[in-house]
Write a protein that holds these residues in place. Structure first.
Motif, mmCIF file in Angstrom:
data_model
loop_
_atom_site.group_PDB
_atom_site.id
_atom_site.type_symbol
_atom_site.label_atom_id
_atom_site.label_comp_id
_atom_site.label_asym_id
_atom_site.label_seq_id
_atom_site.Cartn_x
_atom_site.Cartn_y
_atom_site.Cartn_z
ATOM 1 N N SER A 24 67.857 61.262 53.612
ATOM 2 C CA SER A 24 68.614 60.425 52.684
ATOM 3 C C SER A 24 67.683 59.933 51.588
ATOM 4 C CB SER A 24 69.237 59.235 53.417
ATOM 5 O OG SER A 24 68.237 58.442 54.014
ATOM 6 N N GLY A 25 68.281 59.582 50.463
ATOM 7 C CA GLY A 25 67.526 58.974 49.388
ATOM 8 C C GLY A 25 67.251 57.515 49.708
ATOM 9 N N VAL A 26 66.428 56.882 48.896
ATOM 10 C CA VAL A 26 66.054 55.486 49.122
ATOM 11 C C VAL A 26 66.272 54.713 47.828
ATOM 12 C CG1 VAL A 26 64.232 53.915 49.902
ATOM 13 C CG2 VAL A 26 64.295 56.270 50.754
ATOM 14 N N VAL A 27 66.857 53.529 47.958
ATOM 15 C CA VAL A 27 67.079 52.654 46.810
ATOM 16 C C VAL A 27 66.484 51.280 47.067
ATOM 17 C CG1 VAL A 27 69.219 53.825 46.091
ATOM 18 C CG2 VAL A 27 69.351 51.831 47.609
ATOM 19 N N ALA A 28 66.243 50.582 45.983
ATOM 20 C CA ALA A 28 65.921 49.153 46.041
ATOM 21 C C ALA A 28 67.173 48.414 45.590
ATOM 22 C CB ALA A 28 64.757 48.823 45.122
ATOM 23 N N GLY A 39 65.035 41.073 47.387
ATOM 24 C CA GLY A 39 65.552 42.417 47.518
ATOM 25 C C GLY A 39 65.113 43.110 48.778
ATOM 26 N N LEU A 40 65.520 44.359 48.890
ATOM 27 C CA LEU A 40 65.257 45.158 50.071
ATOM 28 C C LEU A 40 65.337 46.634 49.718
ATOM 29 C CD1 LEU A 40 68.370 46.173 50.936
ATOM 30 C CD2 LEU A 40 68.472 43.810 51.700
ATOM 31 N N ALA A 41 64.839 47.466 50.605
ATOM 32 C CA ALA A 41 64.972 48.917 50.490
ATOM 33 C C ALA A 41 66.087 49.363 51.422
ATOM 34 C CB ALA A 41 63.664 49.607 50.855
ATOM 35 N N ALA A 42 66.867 50.343 50.974
ATOM 36 C CA ALA A 42 67.947 50.880 51.794
ATOM 37 C C ALA A 42 67.952 52.400 51.703
ATOM 38 C CB ALA A 42 69.298 50.320 51.341
ATOM 39 N N SER A 43 68.121 53.049 52.840
ATOM 40 C CA SER A 43 68.176 54.507 52.859
ATOM 41 C C SER A 43 69.578 55.016 53.168
ATOM 42 C CB SER A 43 67.178 55.065 53.880
ATOM 43 O OG SER A 43 67.506 54.629 55.175
ATOM 44 N N SER A 44 70.556 54.157 53.019
ATOM 45 C CA SER A 44 71.939 54.519 53.335
ATOM 46 C C SER A 44 72.827 54.509 52.098
ATOM 47 C CB SER A 44 72.490 53.542 54.368
ATOM 48 O OG SER A 44 72.350 52.215 53.870
ATOM 49 N N PHE A 45 72.235 54.598 50.928
ATOM 50 C CA PHE A 45 72.966 54.551 49.664
ATOM 51 C C PHE A 45 73.767 55.832 49.453
ATOM 52 C CE2 PHE A 45 73.079 55.507 45.085
ATOM 53 C CZ PHE A 45 73.690 54.368 44.608
ATOM 54 N N PRO A 53 84.625 52.697 39.875
ATOM 55 C CA PRO A 53 83.272 53.181 40.146
ATOM 56 C C PRO A 53 82.608 52.355 41.251
ATOM 57 C CG PRO A 53 83.331 51.951 38.081
ATOM 58 C CD PRO A 53 84.744 52.049 38.581
ATOM 59 N N LEU A 54 82.389 53.008 42.415
ATOM 60 C CA LEU A 54 81.840 52.322 43.583
ATOM 61 C C LEU A 54 80.697 53.121 44.192
ATOM 62 C CD1 LEU A 54 85.158 51.409 45.473
ATOM 63 C CD2 LEU A 54 83.799 49.884 44.020
ATOM 64 N N VAL A 55 79.722 52.405 44.723
ATOM 65 C CA VAL A 55 78.654 52.960 45.550
ATOM 66 C C VAL A 55 78.575 52.096 46.794
ATOM 67 C CG1 VAL A 55 77.342 53.953 43.618
ATOM 68 C CG2 VAL A 55 76.856 51.603 44.387
ATOM 69 N N SER A 56 77.789 52.537 47.772
ATOM 70 C CA SER A 56 77.652 51.717 48.974
ATOM 71 C C SER A 56 76.262 51.862 49.565
ATOM 72 C CB SER A 56 78.691 52.103 50.033
ATOM 73 O OG SER A 56 78.380 53.355 50.612
ATOM 74 N N PHE A 57 75.918 50.900 50.404
ATOM 75 C CA PHE A 57 74.748 50.984 51.273
ATOM 76 C C PHE A 57 75.076 50.176 52.513
ATOM 77 C CE2 PHE A 57 73.918 46.998 49.185
ATOM 78 C CZ PHE A 57 73.192 46.241 50.084
ATOM 79 N N SER A 58 74.313 50.405 53.575
ATOM 80 C CA SER A 58 74.520 49.659 54.820
ATOM 81 C C SER A 58 73.323 48.761 55.062
ATOM 82 C CB SER A 58 74.678 50.615 55.994
ATOM 83 O OG SER A 58 75.820 51.413 55.820
ATOM 84 N N ILE A 59 73.597 47.604 55.622
ATOM 85 C CA ILE A 59 72.548 46.626 55.904
ATOM 86 C C ILE A 59 72.721 46.127 57.340
ATOM 87 C CG2 ILE A 59 73.920 44.730 54.934
ATOM 88 C CD1 ILE A 59 70.124 45.022 54.642
ATOM 89 N N ALA A 60 71.618 46.013 58.043
ATOM 90 C CA ALA A 60 71.671 45.510 59.420
ATOM 91 C C ALA A 60 72.207 44.084 59.423
ATOM 92 C CB ALA A 60 70.287 45.550 60.056
ATOM 93 N N ASN A 61 73.068 43.782 60.354
ATOM 94 C CA ASN A 61 73.609 42.422 60.457
ATOM 95 C C ASN A 61 72.521 41.403 60.751
ATOM 96 O OD1 ASN A 61 76.182 43.433 59.990
ATOM 97 N ND2 ASN A 61 76.637 43.632 62.160
#
Length: 168
Positions: A24-28, A39-45, A53-61
């Motif tokens: 997967s790609g990685v975003v900030a 901020g944080l890094a996410a690899s679920s973008f 126009p929508l995008v998503s990412f997942s974050i641990a609860n």
């Protein structure tokens, strides 16, 4: 014949290993919160929709950063480049040092992006969907721009390591 296992046979270690096969790609994801970048890094973008126009990412609860970050009016999303592996680790480290030494841009609405990213998005939270031990965050896009880099390659997360695409 292969034996199929039920979900009772899926332990966290095995799932992490198997999920890690898919790169997967990685975003900030970042914003100004109480006047300072958070901020944080996410690899679920992923892209979700063109209209709206929508995008998503997942974050641990269990994330300690998301409760603060989600208070921001706007969020910036930066697609990280292959040279950002240290930056991705930094964004996963101590919150007070996540942006040390990084060149940032903040919009008037508080979205923060990394200047040398491959692409930048300004977003707002559209919806949050509880999904097990994570929350899927849907973001509505308000602005998008591609960096002027020639032939850029994204940072890739694969098998719990950062890497880059091999060009053929």
């Amino acid at each position: 014949m292969t034996t199929l296992h039920t979900n009772q046979d899926l332990d966290h270690h095995r799932l992490r290993e198997v999920f890690g096969i898919f790169p997967s790609g990685v975003v900030a994801v970042a914003a100004l919160v109480d006047g300072a970048p958070a901020g944080l890094a996410a690899s679920s973008f992923t892209s979700v929709s063109l209209d709206p126009p929508l995008v998503s990412f997942s974050i641990a609860n269990a994330s300690k950063t998301w409760p603060d970050l989600r208070r921001a009016a706007h969020l910036g999303v930066t697609i990280l480049a292959e040279h950002h592996s240290a930056v991705a680790r930094q964004l996963a480290g101590a919150p007070s040092r996540r942006f040390d030494g990084l060149s940032l841009t903040a919009t008037p609405s508080g979205a923060v992006t990394l200047d040398d990213g491959l692409a930048h998005f300004e977003t707002t939270i559209y919806r949050e969907v509880l999904a097990g031990d994570h929350t899927i965050v849907l973001l509505r896009l308000h602005a998008a721009r591609r960096a002027g880099l020639s032939d850029p390659s994204p940072l890739v997360f694969h098998r719990s390591r950062f890497g880059r695409l091999q060009r053929g």
